[in-house]
Design an enzyme around this catalytic site. Structure first.
Site, short mmCIF file in Angstrom:
data_model
loop_
_atom_site.label_atom_id
_atom_site.label_comp_id
_atom_site.label_asym_id
_atom_site.label_seq_id
_atom_site.Cartn_x
_atom_site.Cartn_y
_atom_site.Cartn_z
N CYS A 139 0.85 -1.19 0.00
CA CYS A 139 0.00 0.00 0.00
C CYS A 139 0.88 1.24 0.00
O CYS A 139 1.91 1.28 0.69
CB CYS A 139 -0.90 -0.02 1.23
SG CYS A 139 -1.84 1.51 1.49
N CYS A 164 -7.58 -0.15 8.09
CA CYS A 164 -6.37 0.67 8.08
C CYS A 164 -6.06 1.08 9.51
O CYS A 164 -6.88 1.74 10.16
CB CYS A 164 -6.56 1.89 7.20
SG CYS A 164 -5.12 3.00 7.20
N GLN A 190 -8.04 19.63 9.49
CA GLN A 190 -6.78 19.05 9.93
C GLN A 190 -6.95 17.53 10.01
O GLN A 190 -8.05 17.03 10.28
CB GLN A 190 -6.36 19.61 11.28
CG GLN A 190 -6.05 21.10 11.27
CD GLN A 190 -4.79 21.46 10.48
OE1 GLN A 190 -3.97 20.59 10.18
NE2 GLN A 190 -4.65 22.73 10.14
N PHE A 211 -6.40 32.43 5.58
CA PHE A 211 -6.62 31.05 5.12
C PHE A 211 -7.33 30.30 6.25
O PHE A 211 -6.93 29.21 6.66
CB PHE A 211 -5.31 30.36 4.75
CG PHE A 211 -4.49 31.11 3.74
CD1 PHE A 211 -4.73 30.93 2.37
CD2 PHE A 211 -3.48 31.97 4.13
CE1 PHE A 211 -3.97 31.62 1.43
CE2 PHE A 211 -2.72 32.65 3.19
CZ PHE A 211 -2.96 32.48 1.83
N ASP A 263 -2.49 29.97 7.74
CA ASP A 263 -2.37 28.52 7.53
C ASP A 263 -2.68 28.23 6.07
O ASP A 263 -3.74 27.69 5.73
CB ASP A 263 -3.35 27.78 8.45
CG ASP A 263 -3.24 26.26 8.32
OD1 ASP A 263 -2.24 25.79 7.74
OD2 ASP A 263 -4.16 25.57 8.79
N CYS A 293 2.00 23.17 6.16
CA CYS A 293 2.07 21.73 5.89
C CYS A 293 3.15 21.40 4.89
O CYS A 293 3.23 20.27 4.39
CB CYS A 293 0.71 21.22 5.39
SG CYS A 293 0.15 22.00 3.86
#
Length: 419
Positions: A75, A152, A252, A279, A347, A373
């Site tokens: 995966c 998962c 998030q 943002f 952000d 990020c």
């Protein structure tokens, strides 16, 4: 083709980890990147240019541990289940250090904060027709082929039904023969599903999907953001507020991640009374900030701002929150607007906030708290702010994407008092 190296079998020693988690071996003909290997290991690989496919681990590193998922290496969702915690944390932290160094920035980088919590609250399954049925799962590692997924281990408990839900919905949509993406989010009201790739739904399909939502006890079901049926509000808790984000809207990755980042933002603003949240999305920081100070929330997504304003109107005990729909890439807040605030929180998406950083650098604003990020675009924008007179007080990496190469960070910039 001239210059193309033929695949060959080689024994290599791994020197270090790359940004994506691949082991890197130094050879006389250049670097070779070998997925799922660790520094210090001797491995046998099938080499094709600068890529190596692992065949055998001849001498494993002490930092190698057993993966928690039987699909690991097949995966494509996880890159680092084989890394011991110490190596894993330093690898992720080093991504931030390296990005800053490349931009010529020296600043304290804290130890990584584990924000996995109960797990990721959102997952996207891909669905493709295979023969007479629909195959639903994740992309295989470094491939566009799918691998079926029944469970998962990095998902939050609220998503335990998600693979089965995705399969049933894909079966209902299989007649279109189109590749589908099914985004499923755990919310306080239950599963929130947005389906992409099918195109508009006719009356017959809408009825079928509504029946499926009832059978599966979904909170909300949408296609391309258009709501098919909402049986319960898919609420997300953000401070004192309960927010129903737009279908498919940004969140998030984990609840703990959001809480951790918000706490770091608030800690950087102990005396602020009026802040711009740029943002802002649907308000994960705005609502927490508004418990202490006035907030202007700015976001380009109209649906996100609508969700924010609805929740703000229904929440008691907050300072005023003003909201504005504005494309900050094309129309960043200008100096005279910025100077009216005590601080700015931003952000942005992975592309960063270059245009806004230039306006901040030209302003007299005292404090900027930058949530990112992407360490690379953060470093680029940080260099702009520093050139404009800010000092980068420190950076805190936050890990809410456990076992992946992704890392969040919070950087705090302040101007000297003379400003």
């Amino acid at each position: 083709m001239p210059g193309t190296m033929l695949a060959m079998n080689e024994t290599l020693t791994i020197a270090r980890l790359g940004a994506r988690g691949d082991g890197i071996a130094e050879t006389p003909t250049g670097q070779v990147f070998v997925p799922y290997t660790l520094p210090g290991e001797t491995v046998r690989v099938v080499r094709d240019g600068e890529r190596g496919q692992l065949v055998e681990i001849i001498a494993p590193a002490q930092s190698r541990i057993a993966a928690i998922c039987p699909l690991f290496t097949r995966c494509g969702g996880c890159a680092a289940q084989h890394m011991a915690p110490g190596l894993y944390s330093e690898w992720k932290r080093q991504q931030v250090v390296t990005a800053l160094g490349r931009a010529g920035i020296e600043a304290p980088v804290a130890e990584i904060v584990d924000a996995h919590g109960a797990g990721r609250r959102r997952v996207t399954f891909h669905a493709r027709r295979e023969g007479i049925g629909m195959l639903v799962g994740f992309m295989q590692a470094r491939s566009h082929d799918l691998i079926a997924v029944e469970a998962c281990p990095v998902l939050a408990p609220g998503l335990v039904r998600a693979p089965a839900v995705a399969q049933l919905l894909a079966n209902r949509l299989g007649g279109s023969n189109k590749p589908l993406d099914l985004q499923i989010t755990a919310s306080d009201g239950g599963l929130d599903v947005d389906i992409r790739g099918h195109g508009p739904a006719g009356d017959k399909l809408r009825l079928s999907l509504t029946e499926a939502a009832e059978r599966l006890d979904l909170a909300r079901l949408a296609m391309h953001g258009e709501i098919i049926v909402e049986r319960r509000p898919p609420l997300q808790r953000m401070g004192k507020a309960s927010v129903a984000p737009a279908s498919g809207g940004f969140l998030q990755a984990t609840v703990t991640g959001e809480e951790t980042i918000a706490a770091l933002v608030l800690a950087a603003l102990p005396k602020a009374k009026h802040v711009a949240d740029l943002f802002a999305g649907c308000g994960p920081f705005s609502f927490r900030l508004a418990e202490r100070m006035k907030v202007l929330a700015v976001e380009s997504d109209k649906a996100a701002i609508l969700a924010l304003t609805r929740a703000a109107g229904a929440t008691q005990g907050l300072k005023p929150i003003a909201a504005e729909v504005r494309d900050l890439f094309r129309r960043p807040l200008l100096e005279h607007e910025l100077n009216g605030f005590d601080a700015v929180v931003l952000d942005p998406p992975r592309a960063g906030a270059e245009a806004q950083a230039k306006r901040l650098a030209a302003s007299k604003l005292g404090t900027v708290v930058y949530v990112s990020c992407d360490a690379g675009t953060f470093a680029r924008d940080a260099a702009i702010l520093i050139a404009g007179g800010y000092a980068l007080e420190g950076v805190t990496p936050v890990d809410q994407f456990r076992y992946s190469a992704h890392i969040e960070l919070v950087g705090v910039f302040r101007r000297p008092k003379k400003y």
